[in-house]
Design an enzyme around this catalytic site. Structure first.
Site, PDB file in Angstrom:
ATOM      1  N   GLY A  11     -23.060  67.348   2.260  1.00  0.00           N
ATOM      2  CA  GLY A  11     -23.965  67.221   3.416  1.00  0.00           C
ATOM      3  C   GLY A  11     -23.486  66.111   4.334  1.00  0.00           C
ATOM      4  O   GLY A  11     -24.285  65.411   4.964  1.00  0.00           O
ATOM      5  N   GLY A  14     -24.674  65.154   8.008  1.00  0.00           N
ATOM      6  CA  GLY A  14     -26.053  64.753   8.297  1.00  0.00           C
ATOM      7  C   GLY A  14     -26.130  63.309   8.761  1.00  0.00           C
ATOM      8  O   GLY A  14     -25.121  62.602   8.865  1.00  0.00           O
ATOM      9  N   ASP A  36     -19.265  69.916   3.864  1.00  0.00           N
ATOM     10  CA  ASP A  36     -20.440  70.303   4.657  1.00  0.00           C
ATOM     11  C   ASP A  36     -20.326  71.782   5.014  1.00  0.00           C
ATOM     12  O   ASP A  36     -19.225  72.339   5.038  1.00  0.00           O
ATOM     13  CB  ASP A  36     -20.542  69.456   5.936  1.00  0.00           C
ATOM     14  CG  ASP A  36     -21.968  69.464   6.516  1.00  0.00           C
ATOM     15  OD1 ASP A  36     -22.694  68.480   6.298  1.00  0.00           O
ATOM     16  OD2 ASP A  36     -22.351  70.467   7.152  1.00  0.00           O
ATOM     17  N   ARG A  38     -20.836  72.923   7.927  1.00  0.00           N
ATOM     18  CA  ARG A  38     -20.220  72.996   9.252  1.00  0.00           C
ATOM     19  C   ARG A  38     -19.029  72.059   9.319  1.00  0.00           C
ATOM     20  O   ARG A  38     -18.961  71.079   8.578  1.00  0.00           O
ATOM     21  CB  ARG A  38     -21.224  72.585  10.335  1.00  0.00           C
ATOM     22  CG  ARG A  38     -22.364  73.552  10.540  1.00  0.00           C
ATOM     23  CD  ARG A  38     -23.484  72.900  11.331  1.00  0.00           C
ATOM     24  NE  ARG A  38     -24.054  71.775  10.612  1.00  0.00           N
ATOM     25  CZ  ARG A  38     -24.261  70.564  11.146  1.00  0.00           C
ATOM     26  NH1 ARG A  38     -23.946  70.315  12.396  1.00  0.00           N
ATOM     27  NH2 ARG A  38     -24.789  69.592  10.429  1.00  0.00           N
ATOM     28  N   ILE A  56     -22.366  74.113  -1.160  1.00  0.00           N
ATOM     29  CA  ILE A  56     -22.465  73.519  -2.506  1.00  0.00           C
ATOM     30  C   ILE A  56     -22.851  74.572  -3.548  1.00  0.00           C
ATOM     31  O   ILE A  56     -22.725  74.325  -4.749  1.00  0.00           O
ATOM     32  CB  ILE A  56     -23.482  72.342  -2.564  1.00  0.00           C
ATOM     33  CG1 ILE A  56     -24.844  72.752  -2.012  1.00  0.00           C
ATOM     34  CG2 ILE A  56     -22.948  71.117  -1.853  1.00  0.00           C
ATOM     35  CD1 ILE A  56     -25.961  71.786  -2.361  1.00  0.00           C
ATOM     36  N   TYR A 155     -39.913  70.740  -0.745  1.00  0.00           N
ATOM     37  CA  TYR A 155     -38.890  69.683  -0.713  1.00  0.00           C
ATOM     38  C   TYR A 155     -39.252  68.549  -1.690  1.00  0.00           C
ATOM     39  O   TYR A 155     -38.416  68.080  -2.461  1.00  0.00           O
ATOM     40  CB  TYR A 155     -38.797  69.178   0.723  1.00  0.00           C
ATOM     41  CG  TYR A 155     -37.946  67.962   0.965  1.00  0.00           C
ATOM     42  CD1 TYR A 155     -36.559  68.033   0.907  1.00  0.00           C
ATOM     43  CD2 TYR A 155     -38.538  66.747   1.314  1.00  0.00           C
ATOM     44  CE1 TYR A 155     -35.780  66.905   1.177  1.00  0.00           C
ATOM     45  CE2 TYR A 155     -37.775  65.629   1.583  1.00  0.00           C
ATOM     46  CZ  TYR A 155     -36.396  65.708   1.512  1.00  0.00           C
ATOM     47  OH  TYR A 155     -35.632  64.597   1.781  1.00  0.00           O
ATOM     48  N   LYS A 159     -37.173  67.389  -4.972  1.00  0.00           N
ATOM     49  CA  LYS A 159     -36.641  66.032  -5.156  1.00  0.00           C
ATOM     50  C   LYS A 159     -37.111  65.444  -6.484  1.00  0.00           C
ATOM     51  O   LYS A 159     -36.329  64.862  -7.230  1.00  0.00           O
ATOM     52  CB  LYS A 159     -37.060  65.126  -3.988  1.00  0.00           C
ATOM     53  CG  LYS A 159     -36.342  65.428  -2.681  1.00  0.00           C
ATOM     54  CD  LYS A 159     -34.869  65.060  -2.761  1.00  0.00           C
ATOM     55  CE  LYS A 159     -34.138  65.231  -1.446  1.00  0.00           C
ATOM     56  NZ  LYS A 159     -32.688  65.054  -1.546  1.00  0.00           N
TER      57      LYS A 159
END
Ligand code: AKB
Length: 350
Positions: A11, A14, A36, A38, A56, A155, A159
Site C-alpha cells: 500500500g 497511500g 501497490d 497502482r 497483496i 474495517y 483491524k
C-alpha cells in the site's frame, strides 16, 4: 544466489506510505521494495530499490518477492479504509484480513527459513473501538487498548481481528507441530487515530473530514463537513505517525510489553478545527452538513486514547499538538502546496 535484505512496504502509494518511504530513504539505512495496486508516485519511486505493481492477494506475487529478496521488515499498509469498506464489506474482508493473513504467513515462513525474526509493522486504528452512544463516549474519555473492543464497522472488525492474527503468528503459530523452527514473525502494531497530512488528501476514510476541510480551504473551495460541529475524535499529524512507526520498529523486543499500542496527539472538535482553519484561510467557507451514517461511525470512535503504554515502552512522544501542527506543519506546507504566497490568502486551484 545471495538475496538482498529489504524493507517491504505494501500500500506504498497511500498517505502513510509517502511519508514512510521518505523517512526510511532519508535515513540511508534501508533498501525499500514498494508494492501497490497502482504504479508508484514518481515523487517516491526513485527512493525505492524496486517498485512492484500488484495485489497483496496474489500469492504468486508474494512468493516471487520472497524468493527474490531477503525481507527483514514489512510495513503492511495496504487496506480499504472505513467508509470504502462499508460499500463493499466482503471485498474489505478479502483485502484487510486475507491480505494480512497472506503477508503474515509469508513473514513467518521467511523468518523460520532463515532462523531470524521478520518485523511486521501493522497500522491498526481507533476504528477497533466501538462505543455504543455519545453519552458513553463522553464518559469513556481516554480509552485504553483493552477497552471497548466492540467495533461497529467492517474495517474496525478487520483491524481488531488482524491484531489477534498478528499475536497468533508471532507467538503461537503451528503450536502443535512436533518441532518449531527458531525465528518467525515479530508483529508490532500501532492503533492510529485520524491522520492529517499537509502533502496528501486521504480518501475512503471517515476521519477524512479534518484533512478535507483544511485542504479545501486552501484551494478556495467551500466545504460541507459531513459531521456535526461538536464531533470529537483523536488525530495526529503525519510526521508523528511516521515517527511512531519507526519508533516501534526500532524498539528492542525486550522493551515491549504488548504487540498493540495506542498512539494519540490532539482531539479537537470539528468546530474548533474549523475556527483554526478560518483564521489561517480567512474567507474559507465551512458549513456543517452531517451525514447520519458517517456521523454514526465517528460517534462510535473514542474522543481520546490512553497511549501511556507506548510512551513507557518505546518512548512515543508526539512533537505536534494542534497549535504546533497547524502553525509549523499544516498551514505553511498546505499554503506552499496550493501556491498561496501571502498570509491569510485563500488560493484557487492546485
Ligand atoms: C478511517 O477513517 O477509516 C481511517 C482510520 C480512522 O483508521 N482514517
Amino acid at each position: 544466489m545471495s538475496r538482498k535484505p529489504v524493507v517491504l512496504i505494501t500500500g506504498a502509494n497511500g498517505e502513510v506510505g509517502h511519508g514512510l518511504i521518505h523517512a526510511l530513504a532519508d535515513s540511508g539505512r534501508y533498501d525499500i521494495v514498494a508494492l501497490d495496486l497502482r504504479e508508484l508516485d514518481s515523487a517516491i519511486a526513485p527512493r525505492c530499490v524496486d517498485t512492484v505493481v500488484g495485489d497483496i492477494l496474489d500469492e504468486n506475487l508474494l512468493g516471487r518477492l520472497a524468493t527474490e529478496y531477503e525481507i527483514s521488515t514489512i510495513f503492511h499498509l495496504a487496506a480499504l479504509l472505513s467508509t470504502r469498506a462499508e460499500y463493499n464489506p466482503e471485498q474489505a474482508h478479502r483485502v484487510n484480513v486475507e491480505g494480512t493473513l497472506s503477508l503474515l504467513r509469508m513473514a513467518v515462513e521467511e523468518g523460520r527459513s532463515r532462523g531470524t525474526w521478520v518485523k511486521f509493522l501493522f497500522p491498526s486504528s481507533i476504528a477497533a473501538y466501538g462505543l455504543p452512544d455519545l453519552e458513553t463516549k463522553r464518559q469513556a474519555g481516554r480509552v485504553a487498548e483493552h477497552e471497548w473492543n466492540t467495533p461497529t464497522t467492517m474495517y474496525g472488525c478487520n483491524k481488531l481481528y488482524c491484531e489477534s492474527l498478528g499475536r497468533y503468528y508471532s507467538q503461537h503459530y503451528r503450536r502443535l507441530a512436533p518441532q518449531s523452527a527458531p525465528g518467525g514473525v515479530d508483529f508490532r502494531c500501532v492503533r492510529f487515530p485520524g491522520l492529517i497530512s499537509a502533502f496528501t488528501v486521504p480518501s475512503g476514510g471517515t476521519s477524512d473530514y479534518l484533512p478535507e476541510m483544511i485542504h479545501a480551504a486552501a484551494r478556495g473551495e467551500a466545504y460541507p463537513c459531513f459531521v456535526r460541529e461538536d464531533t470529537r475524535i483523536t488525530f495526529m499529524a503525519m510526521p508523528d505517525a511516521i515517527r511512531a512507526l519507526l519508533g516501534l520498529m526500532e524498539a528492542p523486543a525486550d522493551a515491549l510489553t504488548s504487540r498493540v499500542y495506542n498512539v494519540g496527539a490532539f482531539s479537537p472538535t470539528a468546530g474548533e478545527f474549523a475556527e483554526h482553519v478560518q483564521r489561517a484561510f480567512p474567507g474559507a467557507e465551512i458549513r456543517f452538513a452531517p451525514d447520519a451514517p458517517r456521523q454514526g461511525i465517528v460517534d462510535s470512535w473514542p474522543e481520546d486514547v490512553d497511549d501511556g503504554r507506548a510512551r513507557h515502552d518505546w518512548g512515543h512522544e508526539p512533537e505536534y499538538d494542534l497549535e504546533r501542527a497547524l502553525a509549523e506543519y499544516l498551514v505553511p506546507n498546505i499554503r506552499k502546496r496550493y501556491g498561496c504566497s501571502k498570509e491569510g490568502e485563500v488560493c484557487m486551484g492546485e
